[in-house]
Write an enzyme that holds these catalytic residues in place. Structure first.
Site, PDB file in Angstrom:
ATOM      1  N   TYR A   1      12.562 -23.757  13.011  1.00 22.91           N
ATOM      2  CA  TYR A   1      11.253 -24.391  12.987  1.00 22.91           C
ATOM      3  C   TYR A   1      10.859 -24.726  11.546  1.00 22.91           C
ATOM      4  O   TYR A   1      10.423 -25.842  11.250  1.00 22.91           O
ATOM      5  CB  TYR A   1      10.206 -23.466  13.629  1.00 22.91           C
ATOM      6  CG  TYR A   1       8.839 -24.090  13.730  1.00 22.91           C
ATOM      7  CD1 TYR A   1       8.464 -24.801  14.862  1.00 22.91           C
ATOM      8  CD2 TYR A   1       7.918 -23.976  12.682  1.00 22.91           C
ATOM      9  CE1 TYR A   1       7.218 -25.386  14.949  1.00 22.91           C
ATOM     10  CE2 TYR A   1       6.671 -24.556  12.769  1.00 22.91           C
ATOM     11  CZ  TYR A   1       6.323 -25.259  13.902  1.00 22.91           C
ATOM     12  OH  TYR A   1       5.083 -25.850  13.978  1.00 22.91           O
TER      13      TYR A   1
ATOM     14  N   HIS B   1      10.511 -28.560   9.613  1.00 22.06           N
ATOM     15  CA  HIS B   1       9.282 -28.987   8.944  1.00 22.06           C
ATOM     16  C   HIS B   1       9.497 -29.243   7.449  1.00 22.06           C
ATOM     17  O   HIS B   1       8.847 -30.115   6.872  1.00 22.06           O
ATOM     18  CB  HIS B   1       8.158 -27.989   9.196  1.00 22.06           C
ATOM     19  CG  HIS B   1       7.530 -28.176  10.539  1.00 22.06           C
ATOM     20  ND1 HIS B   1       8.114 -27.697  11.698  1.00 22.06           N
ATOM     21  CD2 HIS B   1       6.405 -28.812  10.907  1.00 22.06           C
ATOM     22  CE1 HIS B   1       7.357 -28.040  12.728  1.00 22.06           C
ATOM     23  NE2 HIS B   1       6.310 -28.716  12.274  1.00 22.06           N
TER      24      HIS B   1
END
Length: 110
Positions: A18, A22
């Site tokens: 994750y 990002h």
């Protein structure tokens, strides 16, 4: 400026992925966020519960609401679907939080 906060959930084994995704946020996604009035956007992880806390500052609620229907946003949801709790349309399951207190010294003479 309008403050917004929300919580989402990332899969336990996907915390690092994750963050990696990002950190490599697509330039066209950054542009679209800016075009939809985002002034600042942060996401924090609470590892023990897999909870993500999102905080953003926007210029306009109506403009921000239109972000969900952009092509790049839908593509991002599809990209993130495998590592998060999502709805049938691949949007993240997200719960808005109510702002109950703010202390802002940016414009203060103190």
């Amino acid at each position: 400026m309008i403050r917004k906060a929300f919580v989402m959930t990332v899969n336990p084994k996907d915390h690092a992925e994750y963050q990696r995704r990002h950190e490599a946020l697509w330039p066209e996604m950054k542009t679209e966020l800016k075009n939809h009035g985002v002034l600042s956007y942060s996401i924090f992880l609470q590892k023990e519960t897999n909870q993500l806390f999102g905080y953003l500052e926007i210029e306009d609620e109506e403009l921000w609401a239109k972000m969900a229907d952009t092509k790049i946003n839908r593509k991002w949801w599809d990209y993130m679907e495998d590592i998060m709790e999502t709805n049938p349309d691949h949007s993240p399951v997200s719960v808005d939080l109510k702002n109950v207190f703010t202390l802002d010294f940016k414009d203060s003479l103190l």
